[in-house]
Design a protein around this motif. Structure first.
Motif, PDB file in Angstrom:
ATOM      1  N   VAL A   1       0.833  -1.424   0.293  1.00 64.35           N
ATOM      2  CA  VAL A   1       0.316   0.134  -0.080  1.00 64.35           C
ATOM      3  C   VAL A   1       1.501   1.586  -0.016  1.00 64.35           C
ATOM      4  CG1 VAL A   1      -1.513   1.497   1.284  1.00 64.35           C
ATOM      5  CG2 VAL A   1      -2.191  -1.055   0.840  1.00 64.35           C
ATOM      6  N   PRO A   2       0.598   2.045  -1.208  1.00 65.84           N
ATOM      7  CA  PRO A   2       1.789   3.425  -0.860  1.00 65.84           C
ATOM      8  C   PRO A   2       1.472   4.262   0.475  1.00 65.84           C
ATOM      9  CG  PRO A   2       0.030   2.969  -3.086  1.00 65.84           C
ATOM     10  CD  PRO A   2      -0.793   2.019  -1.824  1.00 65.84           C
ATOM     11  N   GLY A   3       2.784   4.894   0.858  1.00 62.16           N
ATOM     12  CA  GLY A   3       2.658   5.948   1.739  1.00 62.16           C
ATOM     13  C   GLY A   3       2.377   6.665   1.305  1.00 62.16           C
ATOM     14  N   ASP A   4       2.377   7.707   2.701  1.00 66.65           N
ATOM     15  CA  ASP A   4       1.993   9.200   2.340  1.00 66.65           C
ATOM     16  C   ASP A   4       3.395  10.445   1.928  1.00 66.65           C
ATOM     17  OD1 ASP A   4       2.327   8.789   4.975  1.00 66.65           O
ATOM     18  OD2 ASP A   4       0.567  10.326   5.159  1.00 66.65           O
ATOM     19  N   GLU A   5       4.327   9.547   1.630  1.00 66.40           N
ATOM     20  CA  GLU A   5       5.262  10.837   1.900  1.00 66.40           C
ATOM     21  C   GLU A   5       4.833  11.795   0.399  1.00 66.40           C
ATOM     22  OE1 GLU A   5       6.720   6.427   2.690  1.00 66.40           O
ATOM     23  OE2 GLU A   5       5.552   7.357   1.345  1.00 66.40           O
ATOM     24  N   ARG A   6       5.891  12.961   0.711  1.00 65.17           N
ATOM     25  CA  ARG A   6       5.455  14.260  -0.195  1.00 65.17           C
ATOM     26  C   ARG A   6       6.503  13.413  -1.185  1.00 65.17           C
ATOM     27  NH1 ARG A   6       8.993  17.716  -1.986  1.00 65.17           N
ATOM     28  NH2 ARG A   6      10.361  17.334  -0.394  1.00 65.17           N
ATOM     29  N   ALA A   7       5.814  13.276  -2.725  1.00 62.13           N
ATOM     30  CA  ALA A   7       6.755  12.787  -3.862  1.00 62.13           C
ATOM     31  C   ALA A   7       7.454  14.353  -4.223  1.00 62.13           C
ATOM     32  CB  ALA A   7       5.592  13.000  -5.322  1.00 62.13           C
ATOM     33  N   SER A   8       9.117  13.788  -4.356  1.00 59.46           N
ATOM     34  CA  SER A   8      10.044  14.800  -4.961  1.00 59.46           C
ATOM     35  C   SER A   8      10.088  15.932  -6.502  1.00 59.46           C
ATOM     36  CB  SER A   8      11.072  13.908  -4.797  1.00 59.46           C
ATOM     37  OG  SER A   8      11.209  13.263  -3.243  1.00 59.46           O
ATOM     38  N   SER A   9      10.741  16.573  -5.960  1.00 57.27           N
ATOM     39  CA  SER A   9      10.281  17.868  -7.100  1.00 57.27           C
ATOM     40  C   SER A   9      11.108  16.930  -8.122  1.00 57.27           C
ATOM     41  CB  SER A   9      11.217  18.904  -5.966  1.00 57.27           C
ATOM     42  OG  SER A   9      11.889  19.195  -6.613  1.00 57.27           O
TER      43      SER A   9
END
Length: 268
Positions: free
Chosen positions: A242-250
């Motif tokens: 299940v994907p986590g809620d980490e911020r997607a990197s720029s």
């Protein structure tokens, strides 16, 4: 991880500002880049395997000894043996003629087959010649030449010859999570490699930002010329966490990470 307020779906945090990664147009859940991950990172680099998997020949030999070496629920643990220290075309070689050597070979070959170098014909041919059973390598090369066509490379976001457009960083990486021997005999082995993959273009205004995928590669190996070589390989999706809620990197963060963090040699 955090869940959506009402939908019960996993939420992914995007870069500050609320837009999609790299400033590209917003997409639905099934984005074009996600489709490319499935097509390129999993299917296309292994398309030759589909043709060979349908052939007879060496497959029967790989099935010998199945009862004695049936899959066991054991961790892929360090053995204490010295890893290989030789390379062919930049890929580890000279694996041990045993079950552990077959697992290490399969993991390393999965990394090579999922690399960005597969998009450049000269490097792709060198990779195939070093990891495929010699008699089968020309057919693999011919099949993949058709798959990595100029039009296909353009659809991925690359130049027609597979090189990366100026101002972008192309990412295509496969990282083995674990291995499992399905069947083996003295000179054959079938190994499953569970992998995570990254694919896409890092750069401002990229319409194919780097995304992740999960898949399992099944590789049939044969002991040839004092090393393990590939006879066939195929793939299937998952298992996927299940994907986590980490911020997607720029774009800059992702490009910098790819340039600064090298890959690993897998041997245990």
């Amino acid at each position: 991880m955090s869940l959506g307020d009402d939908t019960g779906q996993t939420r992914t945090r995007l870069p500050e500002g609320g837009g999609d990664p790299y400033g590209g147009p917003r997409r639905g859940a099934r984005s074009s880049s996600r489709s490319l991950v499935t097509v390129v990172g999993v299917v296309v680099v292994l398309i030759a395997a589909i043709a060979f998997a349908n052939r007879g020949g060496d497959d029967s030999a790989a099935e010998e000894g199945g009862s004695a070496d049936s899959p066991k629920a054991a961790a892929t643990a360090p053995s204490g043996k010295k890893p290989v220290d030789a390379k062919t075309a930049g890929i580890p070689s000279g694996f041990a003629h045993d079950r552990q050597g077959a697992e290490s070979a399969a993991a390393n070959y999965a990394v090579a087959l999922g690399s960005a170098e597969m998009f450049i014909k000269e490097r792709r041919d060198a990779i195939l010649q070093s990891i495929i059973v010699p008699d089968l390598a020309p057919d693999f090369e011919s099949t993949l030449d058709k798959a990595y066509s100029p039009d296909f490379n353009k659809n991925v976001g690359l130049n027609e010859d597979g090189t990366t457009p100026k101002g972008f960083t192309f990412v295509s990486r496969t990282s083995p999570i674990g291995t499992k021997v399905i069947k083996s005999s003295a000179d054959t082995a079938t190994v499953e490699v569970w992998c995570g993959g990254l694919l896409g273009l890092a750069g401002e205004s990229s319409t194919n930002p780097v995304t992740s995928s999960w898949f399992t590669i099944t590789i049939q190996l044969k002991w040839t010329n004092d090393d393990w070589k590939i006879v066939t390989h195929s793939q299937k999706d998952g298992p996927a966490p299940v994907p986590g809620d980490e911020r997607a990197s720029s774009a800059d963060e992702m490009a910098k990470a790819v340039q600064e963090y090298g890959g690993f040699t897998y041997a245990r």
